[in-house]
Design a protein around this motif. Structure first.
Motif, PDB file in Angstrom:
ATOM      1  N   LYS A  73      39.586  31.043  28.879  1.00 33.96           N
ATOM      2  CA  LYS A  73      38.678  30.768  29.998  1.00 33.96           C
ATOM      3  C   LYS A  73      37.352  31.476  29.803  1.00 33.96           C
ATOM      4  CE  LYS A  73      41.927  30.094  33.799  1.00 33.96           C
ATOM      5  NZ  LYS A  73      42.407  30.677  35.064  1.00 33.96           N
ATOM      6  N   LYS A  74      37.411  32.752  29.422  1.00 36.20           N
ATOM      7  CA  LYS A  74      36.184  33.531  29.200  1.00 36.20           C
ATOM      8  C   LYS A  74      35.372  32.938  28.059  1.00 36.20           C
ATOM      9  CE  LYS A  74      36.124  38.155  30.864  1.00 36.20           C
ATOM     10  NZ  LYS A  74      36.248  39.559  30.644  1.00 36.20           N
ATOM     11  N   TYR A  75      36.054  32.530  27.005  1.00 43.43           N
ATOM     12  CA  TYR A  75      35.371  31.969  25.844  1.00 43.43           C
ATOM     13  C   TYR A  75      34.666  30.664  26.224  1.00 43.43           C
ATOM     14  CZ  TYR A  75      34.496  29.867  21.332  1.00 43.43           C
ATOM     15  OH  TYR A  75      33.889  29.260  20.278  1.00 43.43           O
ATOM     16  N   LYS A  76      35.362  29.784  26.952  1.00 41.77           N
ATOM     17  CA  LYS A  76      34.761  28.509  27.362  1.00 41.77           C
ATOM     18  C   LYS A  76      33.584  28.743  28.300  1.00 41.77           C
ATOM     19  CE  LYS A  76      38.793  25.586  26.763  1.00 41.77           C
ATOM     20  NZ  LYS A  76      39.805  24.750  27.418  1.00 41.77           N
ATOM     21  N   ALA A  77      33.731  29.692  29.231  1.00 40.51           N
ATOM     22  CA  ALA A  77      32.644  29.998  30.172  1.00 40.51           C
ATOM     23  C   ALA A  77      31.419  30.531  29.434  1.00 40.51           C
ATOM     24  CB  ALA A  77      33.117  31.005  31.213  1.00 40.51           C
TER      25      ALA A  77
END
Length: 93
Positions: free
Chosen positions: A85-89
């Motif tokens: 999630k952090k990577y995509k954000a």
């Protein structure tokens, strides 16, 4: 007869060496964001490398190390779902 004994011994050795890592791996989990530079265990979320020891910075959220199951968050890391999630954000920003 000697070939049979050798084959049995080789099989027993193979089974004993492959069984231990499997049980050890079950007691571990991937923890993202805790690996020091050059100490990651394998490929990263970005897909820029697929090998251990290739992380460039400390605590990169896309890099991971195997840690004892249940200790990742205590170490300041993230499990894969949160790290993704952090990577995509970060890619959208």
């Amino acid at each position: 007869m000697n070939k049979s004994i050798l084959a049995s011994a080789a099989l027993a050795a193979l089974v004993s060496t492959t069984m231990v890592p499997v049980s050890e791996a079950a007691a571990k989990e991937k923890c993202y964001g805790v690996a020091k530079a050059g100490q990651n265990d394998c490929g990263n979320l970005a897909g820029t490398h697929s090998c251990a020891g290739q992380s460039k910075v400390d605590n990169d959220p896309g890099e991971w190390k195997l840690v004892a199951k249940g200790t990742c968050v205590d170490l300041g890391g993230m499990l894969k779902a949160e790290a993704k999630k952090k990577y995509k954000a970060s890619k959208k920003a």
